[in-house]
Design a protein around this motif. Structure first.
Motif, short mmCIF file in Angstrom:
data_model
loop_
_atom_site.label_atom_id
_atom_site.label_comp_id
_atom_site.label_asym_id
_atom_site.label_seq_id
_atom_site.Cartn_x
_atom_site.Cartn_y
_atom_site.Cartn_z
N VAL A 561 0.82 -1.16 -0.10
CA VAL A 561 -0.06 0.07 -0.05
C VAL A 561 0.74 1.22 0.01
O VAL A 561 1.79 1.29 0.71
CB VAL A 561 -0.88 0.12 1.33
CG1 VAL A 561 -1.91 1.56 1.24
CG2 VAL A 561 -1.96 -1.35 1.16
N SER A 562 0.50 2.17 -0.83
CA SER A 562 1.39 3.38 -0.97
C SER A 562 0.37 4.63 -1.03
O SER A 562 -0.86 4.37 -1.33
CB SER A 562 2.33 3.57 -2.00
OG SER A 562 1.67 3.58 -3.44
N MET A 563 1.11 5.92 -0.48
CA MET A 563 0.28 7.04 -0.62
C MET A 563 1.00 8.33 -1.26
O MET A 563 2.16 8.30 -1.20
CB MET A 563 -0.04 7.56 0.96
CG MET A 563 -0.86 6.76 1.58
SD MET A 563 -1.28 7.17 3.38
CE MET A 563 -2.45 8.42 2.91
N GLN A 564 0.34 9.12 -1.94
CA GLN A 564 1.04 10.30 -2.75
C GLN A 564 0.08 11.63 -2.72
O GLN A 564 -1.02 11.30 -2.78
CB GLN A 564 1.57 9.84 -4.25
CG GLN A 564 0.31 9.38 -4.92
CD GLN A 564 0.72 8.87 -6.43
OE1 GLN A 564 1.86 9.03 -6.83
NE2 GLN A 564 -0.49 8.57 -7.10
N GLY A 585 -9.24 16.09 -4.87
CA GLY A 585 -9.73 14.93 -4.23
C GLY A 585 -8.84 14.02 -3.95
O GLY A 585 -7.66 13.83 -4.18
N THR A 586 -9.40 12.79 -3.03
CA THR A 586 -8.50 11.34 -2.50
C THR A 586 -9.18 10.54 -3.40
O THR A 586 -10.07 10.18 -3.21
CB THR A 586 -8.38 11.52 -1.26
OG1 THR A 586 -7.94 12.49 -0.54
CG2 THR A 586 -7.61 10.28 -0.73
N TYR A 587 -8.11 9.72 -4.10
CA TYR A 587 -8.52 8.70 -4.87
C TYR A 587 -7.84 7.37 -4.65
O TYR A 587 -6.69 7.58 -4.05
CB TYR A 587 -8.43 9.03 -6.37
CG TYR A 587 -9.03 10.41 -6.79
CD1 TYR A 587 -10.60 10.13 -7.09
CD2 TYR A 587 -8.50 11.61 -6.67
CE1 TYR A 587 -11.18 11.40 -7.54
CE2 TYR A 587 -8.92 12.65 -7.10
CZ TYR A 587 -10.41 12.70 -7.62
OH TYR A 587 -11.09 13.62 -7.94
N ASP A 598 -1.21 -7.18 -7.01
CA ASP A 598 -2.06 -6.03 -6.80
C ASP A 598 -1.23 -5.01 -5.84
O ASP A 598 -0.67 -5.54 -4.94
CB ASP A 598 -3.42 -6.21 -6.12
CG ASP A 598 -4.40 -6.88 -7.28
OD1 ASP A 598 -3.79 -6.65 -8.53
OD2 ASP A 598 -5.50 -7.40 -6.97
N SER A 599 -1.37 -3.64 -6.26
CA SER A 599 -0.70 -2.64 -5.20
C SER A 599 -1.65 -1.61 -5.31
O SER A 599 -2.45 -0.90 -6.13
CB SER A 599 0.62 -2.17 -6.06
OG SER A 599 1.09 -1.11 -5.18
N ILE A 600 -2.13 -1.21 -3.89
CA ILE A 600 -3.17 0.05 -3.70
C ILE A 600 -2.40 1.24 -3.49
O ILE A 600 -1.42 1.26 -2.90
CB ILE A 600 -4.07 -0.52 -2.45
CG1 ILE A 600 -4.82 -1.71 -2.68
CG2 ILE A 600 -4.96 0.63 -2.13
CD1 ILE A 600 -5.43 -2.16 -1.34
N VAL A 601 -3.00 2.08 -4.22
CA VAL A 601 -2.10 3.42 -4.47
C VAL A 601 -3.42 4.34 -3.87
O VAL A 601 -4.49 4.51 -4.54
CB VAL A 601 -1.58 3.90 -5.79
CG1 VAL A 601 -1.01 5.14 -5.50
CG2 VAL A 601 -0.61 2.87 -6.03
N TYR A 602 -3.10 5.19 -2.83
CA TYR A 602 -4.04 6.32 -2.41
C TYR A 602 -3.38 7.83 -2.69
O TYR A 602 -2.24 8.14 -2.63
CB TYR A 602 -3.87 6.72 -0.93
CG TYR A 602 -4.65 5.34 0.03
CD1 TYR A 602 -6.10 5.40 0.09
CD2 TYR A 602 -4.05 4.12 -0.02
CE1 TYR A 602 -6.74 4.49 0.62
CE2 TYR A 602 -4.84 3.15 0.78
CZ TYR A 602 -6.03 3.18 1.07
OH TYR A 602 -6.77 2.18 1.55
N SER A 603 -4.05 8.65 -3.74
CA SER A 603 -3.62 9.76 -4.27
C SER A 603 -4.67 10.86 -3.74
O SER A 603 -5.71 10.92 -3.94
CB SER A 603 -3.69 9.57 -5.72
OG SER A 603 -3.05 8.41 -6.45
N THR A 604 -3.84 11.70 -3.25
CA THR A 604 -4.53 13.19 -2.80
C THR A 604 -4.05 13.99 -3.87
O THR A 604 -3.02 14.47 -3.97
CB THR A 604 -4.09 13.53 -1.55
OG1 THR A 604 -4.39 12.66 -0.29
CG2 THR A 604 -4.90 14.83 -0.91
#
Length: 783
Positions: A561-564, A585-587, A598-604
């Motif tokens: 899991v990653s965030m950017q 927004g946040t996606y 699979d890799s989950i990415v949180y994008s703000t």
């Protein structure tokens, strides 16, 4: 029953039935038009007769020995009877030409094939050959044309000798200076030929699949490949648009083809197409007026064709200058015209035609050169078909017949070692060529040519493997152990066949696989599916068809899991995976990482207001060389990039620049604004039209009378420099010359005032805006 005796009885029965077929359906003797019996050369009831029309000669095949006779032109030895100047009216035997199966004659040359498949040529083929000579073996077909003979062998190859001026040999070469080749040359890439047709410029080849190819020059469209250039094909090319063809024939400038449905196609010179108002045919065209044709005939060096339909009607078209089409005129036939009925066979020469009626009579029309094609008639030109009498003395020829008094057949036979082959009362066991004459109940002998070969016992080897615990069955034997085994069978050829088998045994294989799965994934092997980590064992069939024990060690990989944080300018977008985002927004997105999981990415995403680019200028239509001031109205930016769209490609980074345009036209000024703190940009584009107001004015009169008004002659310009002025009187004498605008000409020459009247001037100017030079000439009136 003994196997050998059984095989002999089978072969004997086959021969008995074969002879019955021969006696009931006698084989024809092959003549000028075409061979039949192999699905090529004719349709329905058509059978060629034993008479041949050559270029300027006639031929017949007579007697039990199938002797070839010839009469007519012999200037180049084309009758094959030895040296005999010019020609003859009385038929003579061609030397050593017995057992003839097929004959063809063109311009000054001829070729034949004997029953033993040997091919012979004589006449003018690179030199005068008064006596036939053997040139090829295993021959199937021959066509003699203009200085060229082409043979088809039983293996489907084509061989030629003679003149190769146009690349008609089809072997990639061309011969110049009319040099003849006296040895056979093999055509390139042809292995399925059944017929050839030699015209004046090409060799056309009919293949066993019913298609046609050609080689040579494309003069008059004779290649038939729709290329409308007078080029050459030195190896065979496809004749387009043809299929199911069963025969081809050629004249000097045309080729025709007959298909299995009875339609006739033609290409080449317009005079021989048989189609009304036709032009040169660069590809095959169907002759619309011909239907249900069963045979065609043509000859190089001739220029006319004959066609025979299923109702025994004979049609002709092409050249008729010698009366060869038999309508009592010498006018050419543009379309096929009915020239005879009740006809069984047709034969074209150069300047004459033969045909044979159903009552067996021979008819001719046209003209001879040296010698005579008329035999019992006087040698003169005849414009209508006239009956000949070839069997009268001293001609003594046989009557035209669709078969020989003796039926001839050639058979190829293969037997097993120890067996024999029976023909009549003869028994043959050894390899060789045999000839037997068998009498029939109808007193017509049948001649059988037998080519006998003895097949050897066949030997073959196979390498096989079986799984441990299985067995291999070959014939009546079964094998379970590794080793080499011999078995004897009767082959499909009827002879013994020895098979050697090299047998190997494949044991059980053991395999260990390490499997790494993504969390939530699965692994399938055989009939099982695994979802969790661990060690699993399965029995499956391997690539050799045997059992294989497979151990699978499965491990699971976690989902990362990653965030950017992403900043985008207003109106822009951001892409991640297959998704595109344009609003803040946040996606959340699920992607595949480098491990395939699979890799989950949180994008703000933050949207930043971009600058607004704008400007204006006051000079609406500046002239070349004028200074234009630009005023920047942009907001939210701190750097600027101007592009003035001139031929000099000038740019500027000044906030409010000015620019002098060196050329005229509509210019699109571009301003790119950037906020270096956010990286956002905006662009504004506006147009300005630059004009050229350069003017040259030259007065038409002046009066150098000293009153202070119009005393000097000089040009008035805007944006032009004067390079040179020269003025002449009416006699062409130069009276004034200067490189300066002022003071101009005062009307004097050598300090003396010239007389009133008309003077000519030449002035050269330079536009200082674009450095272009301009010369102006005219007249001025001095009052």
């Amino acid at each position: 029953m003994n196997l050998t005796i059984f095989k002999k009885n089978i072969i004997k029965n086959i021969i008995v039935h074969l002879f019955q077929f021969i006696f009931i359906c006698p084989l024809i003797l092959f003549a000028q038009n075409s061979l039949t019996g192999d699905s090529f050369g004719g349709r329905l009831w058509y059978k060629p007769y034993n008479y041949v029309a050559g270029g300027s000669s006639g031929y017949a095949i007579c007697e039990d020995s199938s002797q070839l006779y010839g009469w007519g032109n012999n200037v180049a030895g084309e009758l094959g009877r030895g040296y005999y100047p010019l020609g003859t009216t009385t038929p003579f035997k061609a030397i050593d030409m017995t057992n003839i199966r097929y004959c063809s004659s063109g311009l000054l040359s001829a070729g034949a094939i004997k029953n033993d498949k040997t091919g012979w040529v004589w006449g003018y083929i690179g030199g005068v050959n008064y006596v036939p000579k053997q040139i090829i073996s295993n021959a199937k077909f021959v066509d003699a044309g203009t200085g060229l003979c082409a043979f088809v062998k039983h293996d489907g190859t084509v061989w030629s000798l003679g003149l190769n001026n146009y690349g008609t040999f089809g072997n990639g070469t061309i011969t110049t200076n009319n040099k003849y080749t006296q040895t056979l040359e093999k055509m390139t890439g042809i292995t399925r030929a059944v017929r050839v047709a030699v015209s004046g410029y090409t060799t056309s080849i009919l293949l066993s699949d019913g298609s046609v190819m050609s080689t040579g020059t494309n003069f008059e469209g004779c290649l038939g490949d729709n290329s409308q250039l007078n080029s050459s094909a030195l190896i065979p090319v496809n004749v387009i648009g043809l299929k199911d063809i069963i025969d081809i024939k050629a004249t000097t400038q045309n080729i025709i083809a007959l298909d299995k449905n009875g339609d006739v196609f033609v290409w080449g010179s317009a005079t021989g197409t048989g189609i009304l108002n036709s032009k040169t045919a660069y590809f095959p065209k169907k002759i619309p007026t011909l239907k249900n044709i069963i045979a065609i005939s043509g000859c190089a060096p001739g220029y006319h064709f004959l066609a025979l339909d299923s109702n025994h009607n004979c049609f002709g078209w092409g050249s008729n200058g010698f009366g060869q089409l038999g309508d009592t005129t010498i006018f050419n036939f543009d379309t096929p015209t009915l020239i005879a009925t009740d006809v069984d066979d047709i034969m074209t020469g150069n300047t004459f035609s033969y045909f044979i009626k159903s009552d067996g009579t021979l008819w001719a029309s046209g003209s001879s050169y040296y010698g005579s094609i008329w035999m019992n008639l006087s040698n003169t030109k005849r414009g209508q078909f006239t009956q000949l009498s070839p069997n009268l003395p001293p001609f003594n020829l046989c009557n035209p017949s669709p078969f020989n008094p003796r039926t001839l057949t050639s058979i190829d036979v293969s037997i097993c070692p120890g067996d024999s082959f029976i023909v009549g009362n003869k028994i043959y066991k050894l390899n060789g060529n045999y000839r037997d004459t068998l009498p029939s109940s109808s007193d017509i002998d049948s001649i059988i040519f037998t080519h006998l070969t003895t097949k050897s016992v066949s030997f073959s080897t196979q390498n096989l493997s079986i799984c441990q615990g299985e067995k291999l069955i070959i014939g009546i034997h079964s094998y379970t152990k590794a080793g080499n085994y011999l078995d004897t069978f009767a082959s499909y050829l009827g002879c013994d066949s020895v098979l050697t088998t090299n047998l190997t045994i494949n044991g059980v294989s053991k395999i260990t696989n390490s499997i790494s799965l993504c969390q939530g994934g699965n692994y399938k092997i055989g009939k099982n599916t695994y979802y969790s980590a661990g060690s699993f064992q399965d029995t499956i069939t391997n690539y050799k068809g045997c059992d294989s024990i497979v151990t699978s060690i499965i491990t699971l990989r976690p989902i990362p899991v990653s965030m950017q944080n992403i900043k985008i300018c207003e109106g822009e977008h951001y892409s991640i995976g297959k998704n595109i985002y344009t609003n803040a927004g946040t996606y959340i997105d699920t992607l595949s990482n480098q491990n395939g999981c699979d890799s989950i990415v949180y994008s703000t995403i933050v949207s930043i207001i971009k600058p607004n680019a704008d400007f204006y200028y006051r000079y609406e239509f500046p002239n070349i060389g004028d200074t234009v001031r630009f005023y920047n109205l942009s907001k939210g930016a701190n750097t600027y990039q101007w592009n003035f769209n001139s031929t000099s490609k000038d740019t500027s980074s000044i906030t409010n620049p000015f620019y002098i345009y060196p050329d005229e036209g509509i210019k699109y000024i571009q301003l790119i604004t950037t906020n270096i703190n956010t990286g956002c940009m905006d662009t504004a584009i506006k147009a300005i039209e630059v004009i050229n107001k350069s003017v040259i004015y030259i007065p038409s009169t002046f009066s150098p009378n000293g009153d202070g008004l119009n005393d000097f002659f000089f040009p008035i310009t805007l944006n032009f420099d004067l390079i040179h002025t020269k003025i002449f009187n009416r006699w062409g004498e130069s009276v004034f010359e200067s490189n300066a605008f002022l003071p101009g000409w005062d009307g004097k020459y050598k300090e003396v005032l010239c007389m009133k009247g008309i003077y000519t001037y030449i002035m050269e100017f330079s536009n200082y805006l674009n450095s272009k030079k301009q010369i102006v000439t005219g007249i001025v009136f001095m009052e």
